[in-house]
Design a protein around this motif. Structure first.
Motif, PDB file in Angstrom:
ATOM      1  N   ALA A   1      50.388  88.427 -57.663  1.00 26.33           N
ATOM      2  CA  ALA A   1      50.687  89.770 -58.167  1.00 26.33           C
ATOM      3  C   ALA A   1      52.171  90.101 -57.995  1.00 26.33           C
ATOM      4  O   ALA A   1      52.794  90.704 -58.872  1.00 26.33           O
ATOM      5  N   LYS A   2      52.758  89.695 -56.859  1.00 28.05           N
ATOM      6  CA  LYS A   2      54.184  89.920 -56.627  1.00 28.05           C
ATOM      7  C   LYS A   2      55.018  89.082 -57.587  1.00 28.05           C
ATOM      8  O   LYS A   2      56.066  89.526 -58.082  1.00 28.05           O
ATOM      9  N   LEU A   3      54.540  87.881 -57.860  1.00 26.49           N
ATOM     10  CA  LEU A   3      55.251  86.995 -58.780  1.00 26.49           C
ATOM     11  C   LEU A   3      55.270  87.595 -60.187  1.00 26.49           C
ATOM     12  O   LEU A   3      56.285  87.535 -60.889  1.00 26.49           O
ATOM     13  N   ARG A   4      54.165  88.216 -60.562  1.00 28.19           N
ATOM     14  CA  ARG A   4      54.107  88.850 -61.880  1.00 28.19           C
ATOM     15  C   ARG A   4      55.062  90.041 -61.959  1.00 28.19           C
ATOM     16  O   ARG A   4      55.663  90.307 -63.008  1.00 28.19           O
ATOM     17  N   LYS A   5      55.214  90.762 -60.853  1.00 30.03           N
ATOM     18  CA  LYS A   5      56.157  91.884 -60.838  1.00 30.03           C
ATOM     19  C   LYS A   5      57.592  91.387 -60.965  1.00 30.03           C
ATOM     20  O   LYS A   5      58.435  92.026 -61.598  1.00 30.03           O
ATOM     21  N   LEU A   6      57.871  90.230 -60.353  1.00 29.46           N
ATOM     22  CA  LEU A   6      59.199  89.646 -60.481  1.00 29.46           C
ATOM     23  C   LEU A   6      59.491  89.310 -61.942  1.00 29.46           C
ATOM     24  O   LEU A   6      60.590  89.564 -62.452  1.00 29.46           O
ATOM     25  N   TYR A   7      58.487  88.782 -62.626  1.00 30.63           N
ATOM     26  CA  TYR A   7      58.651  88.427 -64.040  1.00 30.63           C
ATOM     27  C   TYR A   7      58.931  89.660 -64.892  1.00 30.63           C
ATOM     28  O   TYR A   7      59.650  89.581 -65.894  1.00 30.63           O
ATOM     29  N   ALA A   8      58.405  90.809 -64.474  1.00 31.69           N
ATOM     30  CA  ALA A   8      58.570  92.031 -65.262  1.00 31.69           C
ATOM     31  C   ALA A   8      60.042  92.399 -65.459  1.00 31.69           C
ATOM     32  O   ALA A   8      60.402  93.002 -66.468  1.00 31.69           O
ATOM     33  N   PHE A   9      60.907  92.045 -64.482  1.00 31.91           N
ATOM     34  CA  PHE A   9      62.326  92.355 -64.665  1.00 31.91           C
ATOM     35  C   PHE A   9      63.203  91.095 -64.728  1.00 31.91           C
ATOM     36  O   PHE A   9      64.432  91.187 -64.788  1.00 31.91           O
TER      37      PHE A   9
ATOM     38  N   LEU B   1      48.963  92.323 -71.681  1.00 30.65           N
ATOM     39  CA  LEU B   1      48.459  92.891 -70.427  1.00 30.65           C
ATOM     40  C   LEU B   1      49.612  93.388 -69.566  1.00 30.65           C
ATOM     41  O   LEU B   1      50.709  92.838 -69.602  1.00 30.65           O
ATOM     42  N   PRO B   2      49.369  94.425 -68.756  1.00 26.68           N
ATOM     43  CA  PRO B   2      50.417  94.878 -67.836  1.00 26.68           C
ATOM     44  C   PRO B   2      50.708  93.860 -66.737  1.00 26.68           C
ATOM     45  O   PRO B   2      51.784  93.877 -66.141  1.00 26.68           O
ATOM     46  N   ASP B   3      49.731  92.971 -66.467  1.00 26.02           N
ATOM     47  CA  ASP B   3      49.902  91.946 -65.429  1.00 26.02           C
ATOM     48  C   ASP B   3      49.422  90.584 -65.937  1.00 26.02           C
ATOM     49  O   ASP B   3      48.463  90.023 -65.427  1.00 26.02           O
ATOM     50  N   PRO B   4      50.066  90.033 -66.960  1.00 28.69           N
ATOM     51  CA  PRO B   4      49.609  88.758 -67.523  1.00 28.69           C
ATOM     52  C   PRO B   4      49.780  87.617 -66.535  1.00 28.69           C
ATOM     53  O   PRO B   4      50.733  87.616 -65.737  1.00 28.69           O
ATOM     54  N   PRO B   5      48.885  86.641 -66.554  1.00 33.35           N
ATOM     55  CA  PRO B   5      49.090  85.462 -65.704  1.00 33.35           C
ATOM     56  C   PRO B   5      50.333  84.714 -66.165  1.00 33.35           C
ATOM     57  O   PRO B   5      50.553  84.554 -67.368  1.00 33.35           O
TER      58      PRO B   5
ATOM     59  N   PHE C   1      63.096  83.995 -65.762  1.00 30.87           N
ATOM     60  CA  PHE C   1      62.844  83.292 -64.496  1.00 30.87           C
ATOM     61  C   PHE C   1      64.122  82.700 -63.901  1.00 30.87           C
ATOM     62  O   PHE C   1      64.065  81.747 -63.128  1.00 30.87           O
ATOM     63  N   SER C   2      65.277  83.258 -64.264  1.00 31.65           N
ATOM     64  CA  SER C   2      66.534  82.712 -63.750  1.00 31.65           C
ATOM     65  C   SER C   2      66.618  82.820 -62.228  1.00 31.65           C
ATOM     66  O   SER C   2      67.112  81.908 -61.554  1.00 31.65           O
ATOM     67  N   LEU C   3      66.128  83.928 -61.668  1.00 30.47           N
ATOM     68  CA  LEU C   3      66.141  84.097 -60.216  1.00 30.47           C
ATOM     69  C   LEU C   3      65.194  83.112 -59.547  1.00 30.47           C
ATOM     70  O   LEU C   3      65.537  82.477 -58.545  1.00 30.47           O
ATOM     71  N   LEU C   4      64.013  82.974 -60.122  1.00 30.76           N
ATOM     72  CA  LEU C   4      62.980  82.126 -59.525  1.00 30.76           C
ATOM     73  C   LEU C   4      63.466  80.693 -59.359  1.00 30.76           C
ATOM     74  O   LEU C   4      63.154  80.027 -58.365  1.00 30.76           O
TER      75      LEU C   4
END
Length: 302
Positions: free
Chosen positions: A20-28, A95-99, A32-35
């Motif tokens: 869930a936290k990973l999905r929030k990271l993707y939201a902004f 979805l608001p929280d897509p896999p 995935f440059s930070l990841l």
């Protein structure tokens, strides 16, 4: 695979990651440059790893080899899709929280099918529930609807089986990895679906199903569907969670009514009271989707 896909593949096999936290990271950070630049300790500082699992995560992150993971997936005939892949289902992107990634076995073309219906219901289904489900689903299957469900006992199993027996297509969404089919009695059904239909999970093959996985799985069942049908449900059941998720996603919710003295009908009857579409035939669903029923098109079968 590119570097982004490799990073996500590695993370998907690490213990302790907070999806869930990973999905929030993707939201902004959609690229995935930070990841791609994070060190194990930075996963912890950003809250992407459960603190008690940090040692296990760090060990996995540094010891797992991406080529070995890829070879294992190939041997298991499993595809790894990320949200950046062109084959990733468009419906899940809404979805608001897509896999961020999916493991898939089977026909990926089913993701792009225009007609799909999610099905959920009681694990301890009754003969009435299964027969009512058949009455509603068979005409829809003959109209080309893909049936999406969760491979659980009861109504889920019946939905997949009705689709297969009647020459339709079905997608099964799992609450664990492919090496841990649950319930074990559905291993044969899962094998049939992976060979001729589509089996998917957001969990790596080795991950065992956990209680909290199933609500996450339910959002994918409703997310992959144009609408969701609840066939039988007790109050406070997982099927009602699926219905609620469908409503939150702006999808139609349908419910088959039942006897007021039957506990398996408490949930579905309550859904109808709260505004779900009462369904007695396939036509009730088609009318909601398209404003025209099977009788009008001359293709309806009782």
């Amino acid at each position: 695979m590119n570097s982004i896909q490799n990073t996500l593949l590695l993370i998907s096999h690490c213990r302790g990651i907070r999806a869930a936290k990973l999905r929030k990271l993707y939201a902004f950070d959609r690229s995935f440059s930070l990841l791609q630049s994070l060190k194990p300790s930075e996963y912890q500082s950003l809250g992407l790893v459960t603190p008690s699992y940090y040692s296990a995560f760090s060990k996995d992150f540094t010891s797992l080899k991406i080529p070995d993971i890829q070879t294992s997936l190939e041997k298991q005939e499993t595809r790894f899709l990320t949200i950046l892949d062109p084959l990733y289902p468009d419906l899940l992107k809404e979805l608001p929280d897509p896999p961020l990634f999916l493991f898939c076995k089977g026909d990926l073309g089913l993701f792009q099918h225009r007609r799909s219906l999610g099905v959920a219901g009681a694990r301890q289904s009754t003969q009435y529930g299964r027969e009512a489900l058949e009455r509603v689903l068979i005409p829809l299957i003959k109209q080309g609807f893909v049936i999406v469900s969760g491979l659980a006992e009861g109504i889920d199993t019946a939905a997949h089986a009705v689709s297969i027996v009647n020459g339709g297509k079905t997608i099964a969404v799992l609450g664990g990895g492919f090496q841990h089919i649950y319930p074990s009695s559905n291993r044969g059904l899962a094998n049939e679906i992976s060979n001729h239909h589509l089996l998917i999970s957001e969990y790596a093959p080795h991950i065992r199903p956990q209680k909290w996985h199933f609500p996450e799985r339910n959002r994918l069942i409703s997310g992959l569907s144009s609408g969701t049908l609840i066939a039988e449900a007790k109050q406070r059941s997982g099927s009602l969670i699926t219905a609620q998720l469908a409503m939150e996603q702006g999808k139609d919710v349908f419910a088959i009514p039942g006897r007021i003295l039957d506990r398996n009908s408490d949930g579905t009857n309550e859904l109808i009271k709260d505004g779900a579409k009462l369904v007695m035939t396939a036509e009730d669903i088609l009318e909601e989707f398209y404003g025209i029923g099977l009788r009008a098109s001359g293709n309806y079968e009782e």
